[in-house]
Design a protein around this motif. Structure first.
Motif, short mmCIF file in Angstrom:
data_model
loop_
_atom_site.label_atom_id
_atom_site.label_comp_id
_atom_site.label_asym_id
_atom_site.label_seq_id
_atom_site.Cartn_x
_atom_site.Cartn_y
_atom_site.Cartn_z
N TRP A 75 2.85 3.77 0.38
CA TRP A 75 2.83 2.32 0.60
C TRP A 75 3.01 1.99 2.07
O TRP A 75 2.27 1.19 2.64
CB TRP A 75 3.92 1.65 -0.24
N HIS A 76 4.01 2.58 2.71
CA HIS A 76 4.29 2.30 4.12
C HIS A 76 3.09 2.65 5.00
O HIS A 76 2.74 1.88 5.91
CB HIS A 76 5.51 3.10 4.58
N LEU A 77 2.47 3.82 4.77
CA LEU A 77 1.39 4.28 5.65
C LEU A 77 0.07 3.57 5.38
O LEU A 77 -0.69 3.29 6.31
CB LEU A 77 1.20 5.79 5.49
N SER A 78 -0.23 3.28 4.13
CA SER A 78 -1.54 2.71 3.81
C SER A 78 -1.62 1.22 4.12
O SER A 78 -2.70 0.70 4.43
CB SER A 78 -1.88 2.94 2.33
N THR A 79 -0.48 0.53 4.03
CA THR A 79 -0.49 -0.93 4.24
C THR A 79 0.04 -1.34 5.61
O THR A 79 -0.23 -2.46 6.06
CB THR A 79 0.35 -1.64 3.17
N GLY A 80 0.84 -0.46 6.24
CA GLY A 80 1.50 -0.84 7.48
C GLY A 80 2.69 -1.75 7.25
O GLY A 80 3.32 -2.24 8.19
N ARG A 81 3.00 -2.02 5.97
CA ARG A 81 4.12 -2.89 5.60
C ARG A 81 5.27 -2.05 5.07
O ARG A 81 5.08 -0.96 4.57
CB ARG A 81 3.68 -3.89 4.53
N THR A 82 6.47 -2.60 5.18
CA THR A 82 7.63 -1.90 4.64
C THR A 82 7.74 -2.18 3.14
O THR A 82 7.12 -3.11 2.62
CB THR A 82 8.92 -2.36 5.33
N LEU A 83 8.55 -1.37 2.47
CA LEU A 83 8.69 -1.51 1.03
C LEU A 83 9.33 -2.84 0.66
O LEU A 83 8.92 -3.51 -0.29
CB LEU A 83 9.52 -0.35 0.47
#
Length: 441
Positions: A75-83
């Motif tokens: 999630w962190h790497l693919s979206t650039g967003r934090t959990l």
């Protein structure tokens, strides 16, 4: 021209990195933090009660944790967003759950972590000072260490302590001379012929290494400097190393429980004090040097969990506060991305340090008195509820348009996360029903 250059630079940064052992780091951190003294005792007791019968369950437990941590990192790497930024998309209820969880859980866990770290030091140096003072010392040392160091130093220290844990647990497993034939037989999925064997088995699968630190893994991935999908292969190798390491710790302690305790019919107490009992048994059987070596490993196990939570959950709390500020005052999206974590801004922020203080000083009150009954019940329920919350929200996020299509869950990922969610849900219900609610009111 500048924008073209920037675009080319961004494109080159996001190119897939070749997975390499030289990048390994966050996985070691999450493995060390997730396996605490209580987990080792639970594994010892499983070995003591059932011998090698549940070895297969320990292995499955590691596979479940690999799936959860991989999903958080993806999630962190693919979206650039934090959990936490992702959780807010699912509704305000996630924020309320998280806030109550980190406040209550952190208060009780702080006391437990300090006490666990102080126990082996008191056993090693019995005439220096009492357990409460050792416990407070470890908490303050953890606070100072995390307060003044960035992720790079934190990771190096954790790696050294994991090395100590590894040497001690593997040495003990070899020293007790495991029966390899019975151990291989234990890889066959067979339930012990005992009362509550299914729940005991599920508890072993879900218990070791299963905490909020699985959610913190994505934050440590970002803190390492991995902020886009180009690091996906590296992250997956790192994650596998994490839970292979965890698996070695679990198997080694199961061997010790099966050979030293099960074969001789010796029982030890649950909780951290069971490890002090084990050190006495080791001293009688193998001498004081082996017992002291074990206590050093016990301290490394407890203290890595302490500083791991001090760092990782403080990162998550700081991220929550930044999101709250954005909702209230319009913070930039950059401040809510993995880039902000990678830049080290979270580690020097006021919310990060405020939560560090919360984990360290208020819990010291509990060291001087019996833990408040109602607070312990709420702590147990929240702790049990977090893992199904994590598993099921990751299923939700990673099957939605919030995640780029290339990195959404496949059939295997969905199956593993659903299994994890159901497993932890069963354990959560069991934990809730076991609480003495009649005495709560």
């Amino acid at each position: 021209m500048a924008s073209t250059t920037d675009s080319a630079t961004d494109e080159s940064i996001s190119l897939p990195r070749k997975s390499s052992w030289k990048y390994i780091g966050p996985g070691i951190v999450v493995a060390a933090t997730g396996v605490g003294a209580g987990d080792l005792v639970a594994t010892l007791i499983a070995g003591s009660n059932f011998g090698y019968t549940l070895l297969w369950a320990a292995v499955i437990g590691c596979l479940v944790k690999i799936s959860l941590a991989e999903a958080a990192g993806r999630w962190h790497l693919s979206t650039g967003r934090t959990l936490f930024d992702g959780w807010t998309d699912l509704g305000r209820w996630t924020t309320w759950f998280f806030v109550v969880y980190v406040v209550v859980w952190g208060f009780v866990y702080g006391a437990a972590a300090m006490s666990s770290s102080g126990l082996p030091l008191q056993a090693l140096f019995p005439d220096v000072m009492g357990l409460k003072w050792w416990a407070m010392l470890t908490g303050v040392v953890g606070l100072v260490f995390v307060w003044f160091n960035k992720y790079e130093v934190f990771e190096k220290v954790m790696t050294v302590l994991v090395g100590v844990m590894f040497v001690v647990t593997v040495y003990l497993a070899i020293r007790v001379t495991p029966n390899l034939g019975d151990a291989f037989a234990g890889l066959l999925p067979v339930l012990p012929d005992e009362k509550d064997s299914i729940l005991n088995t599920l508890g072993l699968i879900g218990g070791v290494g299963g905490t909020i630190t699985l959610a913190a893994y994505g934050y440590w991935v970002n803190a390492k400097g991995w902020t886009n999908s180009g690091w996906m292969k590296v992250m997956r190798l790192d994650n596998r190393v994490a839970y292979i390491t965890t698996g070695i710790f679990v198997v080694a302690m199961l061997f010790v429980g099966a050979e030293m305790l099960h074969s001789s019919g010796v029982a030890i107490a649950s909780g951290d004090k069971g490890l002090i009992q084990l050190s006495d048994i080791l001293a009688d059987r193998y001498g004081s040097a082996t017992a002291k070596l074990f206590l050093i490993g016990f301290f490394a196990t407890s203290f890595t969990s302490l500083i791991g939570v001090w760092h990782g959950v403080s990162l998550m709390f700081a991220d929550f506060v930044e999101r709250y500020r954005k909702d209230r005052a319009g913070a930039s999206e950059t401040e809510l991305s993995g880039e902000a974590v990678a830049a080290g801004r979270r580690e020097k922020s006021v919310p990060f340090r405020a939560y560090l203080l919360w984990l360290t000083f208020p819990p010291m009150i509990l060291l001087f008195q019996e833990q408040p009954f109602r607070l312990v019940i709420v702590y147990g329920v929240l702790g049990a509820a977090f893992m199904p919350f994590l598993a099921l929200t990751l299923v939700w996020l990673l099957n939605s348009s919030r995640t780029p299509r290339e990195w959404r869950n496949g059939m295997l990922s969905n199956a593993m996360l659903v299994i994890a969610g159901l497993l932890f849900l069963v354990l959560c219900v069991k934990q809730i029903t076991d609480q003495p609610w009649a005495e709560f009111f």
